[in-house]
Design a protein around this motif. Structure first.
Motif, PDB file in Angstrom:
ATOM      1  N   THR A 232      37.415 -32.017 -24.430  1.00 48.47           N
ATOM      2  CA  THR A 232      38.040 -33.342 -24.295  1.00 48.47           C
ATOM      3  C   THR A 232      37.717 -33.974 -22.947  1.00 48.47           C
ATOM      4  O   THR A 232      37.489 -35.193 -22.856  1.00 48.47           O
ATOM      5  N   GLN A 233      37.710 -33.188 -21.884  1.00 49.48           N
ATOM      6  CA  GLN A 233      37.428 -33.743 -20.555  1.00 49.48           C
ATOM      7  C   GLN A 233      35.994 -34.259 -20.460  1.00 49.48           C
ATOM      8  O   GLN A 233      35.742 -35.320 -19.893  1.00 49.48           O
ATOM      9  N   LYS A 234      35.038 -33.517 -21.030  1.00 51.00           N
ATOM     10  CA  LYS A 234      33.647 -33.989 -21.016  1.00 51.00           C
ATOM     11  C   LYS A 234      33.508 -35.269 -21.845  1.00 51.00           C
ATOM     12  O   LYS A 234      32.800 -36.195 -21.458  1.00 51.00           O
ATOM     13  N   LEU A 235      34.170 -35.291 -22.985  1.00 53.49           N
ATOM     14  CA  LEU A 235      34.130 -36.489 -23.837  1.00 53.49           C
ATOM     15  C   LEU A 235      34.737 -37.690 -23.119  1.00 53.49           C
ATOM     16  O   LEU A 235      34.186 -38.795 -23.167  1.00 53.49           O
ATOM     17  N   GLU A 236      35.823 -37.476 -22.428  1.00 57.14           N
ATOM     18  CA  GLU A 236      36.479 -38.557 -21.699  1.00 57.14           C
ATOM     19  C   GLU A 236      35.577 -39.093 -20.587  1.00 57.14           C
ATOM     20  O   GLU A 236      35.500 -40.303 -20.355  1.00 57.14           O
ATOM     21  N   LYS A 237      34.857 -38.206 -19.892  1.00 53.60           N
ATOM     22  CA  LYS A 237      33.963 -38.612 -18.808  1.00 53.60           C
ATOM     23  C   LYS A 237      32.817 -39.471 -19.343  1.00 53.60           C
ATOM     24  O   LYS A 237      32.437 -40.476 -18.736  1.00 53.60           O
ATOM     25  N   ILE A 238      32.275 -39.070 -20.503  1.00 49.03           N
ATOM     26  CA  ILE A 238      31.177 -39.847 -21.101  1.00 49.03           C
ATOM     27  C   ILE A 238      31.654 -41.259 -21.466  1.00 49.03           C
ATOM     28  O   ILE A 238      30.962 -42.251 -21.247  1.00 49.03           O
ATOM     29  N   LEU A 239      32.856 -41.356 -22.013  1.00 49.78           N
ATOM     30  CA  LEU A 239      33.396 -42.663 -22.408  1.00 49.78           C
ATOM     31  C   LEU A 239      33.617 -43.562 -21.192  1.00 49.78           C
ATOM     32  O   LEU A 239      33.296 -44.752 -21.222  1.00 49.78           O
TER      33      LEU A 239
ATOM     34  N   LYS B 163      24.549 -41.349 -26.786  1.00 46.85           N
ATOM     35  CA  LYS B 163      24.936 -40.700 -25.536  1.00 46.85           C
ATOM     36  C   LYS B 163      25.419 -39.267 -25.779  1.00 46.85           C
ATOM     37  O   LYS B 163      25.097 -38.340 -25.016  1.00 46.85           O
ATOM     38  N   LEU B 164      26.228 -39.084 -26.824  1.00 47.19           N
ATOM     39  CA  LEU B 164      26.716 -37.735 -27.122  1.00 47.19           C
ATOM     40  C   LEU B 164      25.576 -36.807 -27.536  1.00 47.19           C
ATOM     41  O   LEU B 164      25.574 -35.607 -27.213  1.00 47.19           O
ATOM     42  N   GLY B 165      24.583 -37.364 -28.230  1.00 44.50           N
ATOM     43  CA  GLY B 165      23.426 -36.546 -28.606  1.00 44.50           C
ATOM     44  C   GLY B 165      22.629 -36.103 -27.402  1.00 44.50           C
ATOM     45  O   GLY B 165      22.047 -34.996 -27.408  1.00 44.50           O
ATOM     46  N   ASN B 166      22.594 -36.934 -26.355  1.00 48.90           N
ATOM     47  CA  ASN B 166      21.847 -36.567 -25.144  1.00 48.90           C
ATOM     48  C   ASN B 166      22.622 -35.601 -24.257  1.00 48.90           C
ATOM     49  O   ASN B 166      22.036 -34.664 -23.683  1.00 48.90           O
ATOM     50  N   GLU B 167      23.932 -35.802 -24.117  1.00 46.98           N
ATOM     51  CA  GLU B 167      24.710 -35.023 -23.157  1.00 46.98           C
ATOM     52  C   GLU B 167      25.419 -33.832 -23.810  1.00 46.98           C
ATOM     53  O   GLU B 167      25.742 -32.861 -23.119  1.00 46.98           O
TER      54      GLU B 167
ATOM     55  N   PRO C 127      24.333 -32.018 -26.911  1.00 44.53           N
ATOM     56  CA  PRO C 127      23.479 -31.824 -28.106  1.00 44.53           C
ATOM     57  C   PRO C 127      23.995 -30.747 -29.059  1.00 44.53           C
ATOM     58  O   PRO C 127      23.609 -30.720 -30.229  1.00 44.53           O
ATOM     59  N   GLU C 128      24.851 -29.847 -28.557  1.00 43.55           N
ATOM     60  CA  GLU C 128      25.358 -28.783 -29.426  1.00 43.55           C
ATOM     61  C   GLU C 128      26.366 -29.296 -30.463  1.00 43.55           C
ATOM     62  O   GLU C 128      26.694 -28.589 -31.418  1.00 43.55           O
ATOM     63  N   HIS C 129      26.874 -30.525 -30.249  1.00 38.24           N
ATOM     64  CA  HIS C 129      27.834 -31.132 -31.185  1.00 38.24           C
ATOM     65  C   HIS C 129      27.148 -32.255 -31.973  1.00 38.24           C
ATOM     66  O   HIS C 129      26.662 -33.227 -31.389  1.00 38.24           O
ATOM     67  N   LYS C 130      27.071 -32.087 -33.266  1.00 39.91           N
ATOM     68  CA  LYS C 130      26.496 -33.141 -34.100  1.00 39.91           C
ATOM     69  C   LYS C 130      27.514 -34.267 -34.279  1.00 39.91           C
ATOM     70  O   LYS C 130      28.702 -34.013 -34.475  1.00 39.91           O
ATOM     71  N   THR C 131      27.055 -35.505 -34.198  1.00 35.54           N
ATOM     72  CA  THR C 131      27.923 -36.679 -34.338  1.00 35.54           C
ATOM     73  C   THR C 131      27.382 -37.592 -35.430  1.00 35.54           C
ATOM     74  O   THR C 131      26.164 -37.679 -35.641  1.00 35.54           O
TER      75      THR C 131
END
Length: 479
Positions: A230-237, A272-276, A278-282
């Motif tokens: 969640t923290q990494k996701l929040e930082k990307i947003l 952005k999520l695919g680049n940062e 990549p282990e999580h498919k979106t």
């Protein structure tokens, strides 16, 4: 007394009747108008009828005797004839009043002349009108009323004629406009078919699809089952300035869901999520599509017949079917069945794309079907468990205790002993949520919990999202 001198004296002094317009028999007529007097005088002068007790010379024509002008004669104000007022032997019906009243009241009023202010004397308190003149007044008034009615009827006829002409012109104008519109529609449809253009009319008044509606993104777990940090996701947003309405866990897959404002932001976030990460498919979760109910069908049409009518008789839908993408081209007939309260009328449940639903909305939520138009309603299926009465799952997968849909008791609905024709239900869901209104069954369409669930489902359908946005925009403009 000399007859001629008496006659001249009577002509000077007589002319009496009640000044308030009342004749001797109590009727009321306005005779103050000079034009009315002139009309009556002309009528009486040319009328062959006269009062039976008229005085000619000094002789009464009724009782056939000479009269005393000072004591027995009265003059009509209008026709100026002299009449035998009293003592007409054998003809008491012609008497103006009794002898006492005539001598003590009428004659003094006749002789009491008033100063008019111009130096001339005028009659006193009374005017007298004979029966013949009174009849002429009433006849003239009746003729005037008839004339007024005739004039009014003529005006009404004129107004009706004008209205008929205007309505006829308006009908012709509407017919001409409809003919021109039909001709233009035929020309445009033919031109569109011949050009094989891939462009579809912008029925959304914005984007043809859902670029500016909310989109749901699913961030899947890794292959080892680890959820996104969640923290990494929040930082990307935050770093990429992306606004998110909410983040939650998807029920079936336990993946992480994010609701963003538009398709553009969804695509950007996926990149952005695919680049940062990549282990999580979106991916973008597919939007729900509307389901509608077509009511008023004359018979149980087949699926092919219904599809043919919907496409061929509704030009906007025909254009979409020819040129739109597959996701905008959905038109699936789910089932056709008779109405519960009328087995001779049928309804059809149809799944359509958001774009086709918007076209139907522009047509007033109606479809041209065969020889008539049919009303359509939105069909929003809200899953409710028949075992525990909660929403969101089926009774075959329910692990909760049984609850009655009628009385909210701890038993199955089919075994409820509290249900009767006069009993008031109690909602299990509203009771659990401590709602103020619980006096209804759990299956009621008026249930607040049911309405909330139905509204939350409609929010996931882009057509209803768009409709709500337009409604909010209109409300703000009114303010």
């Amino acid at each position: 007394m000399n007859g001629d001198s008496s006659l001249e004296k009577a002509k000077e002094e007589s002319s009496i009747s009640f000044q308030d317009g009342r004749s001797k028999n109590g009727s009321s007529e306005s005779i103050d108008s000079s034009s009315s007097v002139r009309t009556i005088q002309l009528t009486r002068r040319h009328s062959p009828q006269s009062a039976p007790n008229i005085i000619k010379g000094n002789h009464c024509q009724a009782c056939d005797k000479d009269v005393c002008f000072e004591k027995e004669v009265i003059q009509c104000r209008l026709c100026k004839d002299y009449l035998h007022a009293i003592n007409c032997k054998g003809f008491t019906e012609y008497w103006v009043s009794s002898k006492t009243s005539f001598s003590s009241h009428i004659l003094p009023a006749l002789n009491n002349k008033r100063n008019s202010g111009t130096g001339k004397k005028r009659p006193g308190s009374f005017w007298y009108i004979c029966d013949c003149c009174e009849t002429d007044i009433e006849r003239s008034a009746a003729v005037n009323e008839i004339d007024k009615v005739v004039i009014l009827e003529q005006k009404i006829d004129s107004v009706q004629t004008n209205l008929r002409d205007e309505i006829s012109e308006l009908k012709n104008l509407i017919i001409n406009m409809n003919n021109k519109s039909a001709d233009n529609l035929t020309v445009n449809t033919n031109a569109q078919r011949e050009s094989n253009s891939t462009k579809v009319d912008n029925v959304w008044m914005d984007s043809q699809r859902t670029e500016r509606l909310k989109h749901l993104i699913a961030v899947q777990k890794t292959d080892s089952g680890v959820k996104v940090d969640t923290q990494k996701l929040e930082k990307i947003l935050i770093n990429n300035k992306i606004s998110v309405h909410k983040t939650f866990e998807l029920q079936k897959s336990s993946d992480t869901g994010l609701v963003v404002n538009s398709k553009e932001e969804a695509d950007f976030l996926i990149e952005k999520l695919g680049n940062e990460l990549p282990e999580h498919k979106t991916s973008i979760v597919s939007n729900r599509i509307p389901t509608i109910t077509i009511v008023g069908l004359e018979r149980q049409f087949s699926s092919d017949e219904l599809t043919s009518m919907i496409v061929n008789q509704n030009p906007g839908i025909a254009a979409i079917r020819q040129n739109a993408s597959p996701e905008d081209n959905i038109l699936d007939i789910v089932k056709v069945q008779p109405l519960r309260n009328n087995s001779t009328v049928f309804k059809a449940i149809v799944r359509v794309s958001n774009l086709i639903r918007s076209v139907i909305s522009k047509q007033g939520d109606r479809l041209f079907m065969g020889c008539k138009t049919c009303k359509i309603y939105d069909f929003v299926f809200t899953l409710r468990c028949y075992n525990c009465q909660q929403f969101g799952h089926h009774s075959s997968n329910c692990e909760n205790a049984s609850a009655c849909a009628h009385c909210a008791g701890d038993h199955e609905t089919r075994s409820c002993k509290n249900k009767s024709a006069t009993s008031v239900g109690k909602c299990k869901n509203c009771s659990s949520a401590r709602k103020a209104d619980t006096a209804h069954e759990a299956s009621s369409y008026e249930c607040p919990i049911f309405r909330e669930k139905r509204s939350s489902i409609m929010k996931t359908i882009p057509f209803h999202q768009r409709k709500k946005q337009e409604h909010s925009r209109m409300e703000r403009s009114r303010r």
